[in-house]
Design an enzyme around this catalytic site. Sequence first.
Site, PDB file in Angstrom:
ATOM      1  N   GLY A  26       0.709  -1.203  -0.115  1.00 56.27           N
ATOM      2  CA  GLY A  26       0.197  -0.029   0.000  1.00 56.27           C
ATOM      3  C   GLY A  26       0.950   1.247   0.079  1.00 56.27           C
ATOM      4  N   VAL A  33       3.030   1.103   3.140  1.00 58.12           N
ATOM      5  CA  VAL A  33       2.767  -0.193   3.968  1.00 58.12           C
ATOM      6  C   VAL A  33       3.459  -1.391   3.364  1.00 58.12           C
ATOM      7  CG1 VAL A  33       1.104  -1.524   5.017  1.00 58.12           C
ATOM      8  CG2 VAL A  33       0.590   1.067   4.610  1.00 58.12           C
ATOM      9  N   LYS A  49       3.769   0.320   8.605  1.00 62.70           N
ATOM     10  CA  LYS A  49       3.537   1.454   7.893  1.00 62.70           C
ATOM     11  C   LYS A  49       4.776   2.277   8.155  1.00 62.70           C
ATOM     12  CE  LYS A  49       0.370   4.862   6.447  1.00 62.70           C
ATOM     13  NZ  LYS A  49      -1.274   5.087   6.476  1.00 62.70           N
ATOM     14  N   ASP A 148      -8.066  12.238  10.307  1.00 63.75           N
ATOM     15  CA  ASP A 148      -7.999  11.771   8.965  1.00 63.75           C
ATOM     16  C   ASP A 148      -8.872  10.517   8.546  1.00 63.75           C
ATOM     17  OD1 ASP A 148      -7.126  12.066   6.430  1.00 63.75           O
ATOM     18  OD2 ASP A 148      -5.178  10.576   6.556  1.00 63.75           O
TER      19      ASP A 148
END
Length: 504
Positions: A26, A33, A49, A148
């Site tokens: 990711g 990630v 991450k 977020d």
Amino acid sequence: MNNSPHASPENQELLANRYQLQKLIGKGGMGEVFLASDVLLGGTPVAIKFLSQTVNSKIEAKFNREALLSAALSQKSIHIVRAYDYGVSQSGKAYYVMEYLSGRVLKDLIPTPLPIFMNLARQICLGLQCAHQGVNMEGKVYQLVHRDIKPANIIVIPDPMLGQLVKILDFGIAKFLNSAAPIKTKGFHGTLPYCSPEQLEGSEVDSRSDIYSLGVMMFEMLAGQKPWQADNNYFGSWYKIHQFEQPKAITEVNPYITVPQPLNELIMACLEKKPENRPQDMGHVIQTLSKIDISDSAIPHNTHNTVEPQHTTHHPLVSENSEKISNSYGKLVWPEGKPIQEIVFPQLIDTGKASTISLWLMLPAQEIKNRADNKIFNQFTFITTPHPMLLWITLLYHPQLGPRWLPCYLDMQNPQNLHLVSALTTDQSYPFFFFTLEPPHNCVKILTNSISSAQKQKLKTWVTQSQQLPSSSQSQASKKLLKEKYKQIQMQILAHLESQNQSA
């Protein structure tokens, strides 16, 4: 030892003498990630991450504190991704280690059917409520605000008890990035379409900022689009929208769905510009969700009447001009200006006293015959910006043959199209003429389809709006937006029809 997340994982030694990076899984604005294996736990898969924010000695302590709080929070709620470990690589990249989840990101599940929405929304709220209530460390309660919340930060995984289990990503990390950001950003860090007005101001935020972001996300889950469309993705455009522009109605963005009024009111309350006008805590949101009855809304409301096809001579038309239309049935001629191909278009026909709207369709003769027992559905969708345009969708549906989609895009600043749409609002039904693709291109079938009162009212409103808008030259931009929305509507209608077939 090279622990840079940008190096080839197979050439890397163990991160923190424990984690072997496998592959990149990711990438986003906050970092990358990697799938990794925890060699101390027999190769157990984990997700690591690496944050985009480079950490120096001055802010490493800040990161450690926020990561520790996030790890403690993840032990309290099943709806928050479990965080196991954290640190800073030799290259100065902050990282944290999470449970590896084999699921789907919420953004890939949008638009979300109402029953699934209710299940997922409640779980998201429970996770947020746990964070807002805070964690106790060294005798002090620390309340966490996510900062977020967006569909990309929600993971949905299969679960034997809940059906689908929600996990929220990145708690506490946005606050760390916010505090470590350069002064030129005014302390802002987040995802622009989901940020609260106070967050964009660079002010200190509380749980009500997450409630605003939740409102944007809930709207998008149901409607398939956000409550606003920005001209671009720059800070200034979104700042103006969040500070001053009111959200669209859910039914304006997606008129196919039916949203219970209490749910609509809740989402709109979450989107209030001033924090004091929103629900003041997540408990209120959860309580409101728990009281919403979706029994009458679980299946999208179908206002598109199905007309059983029959021979024209035996098929009554509801219109007052029915007799004249029926008499003209065999005399209709395919317009000279229209190409000889599989197309559909609306056409005004003169019945003597008045003009009546109709749909004209050309198909191969065999397909017209095969679809003799099809159901007919219609759907109308309208956008005002950047250019007023209407999408009129007609669907011929048969469980074995599948769907035959017939979309018409109408520029609503074209006087002829305004006249066409206005005509749709005057009668309870309109005729649907079928012409053969093969010569001599005769009209071989006529059906009628109905317009509900709710549809007619929306069409009247859209005609009025189109007449009041300033002249625009961006019709192609609006057509492109409607084509994207068309794909979403197709999926929703088919899901509805398939569910009907399964229950039949």
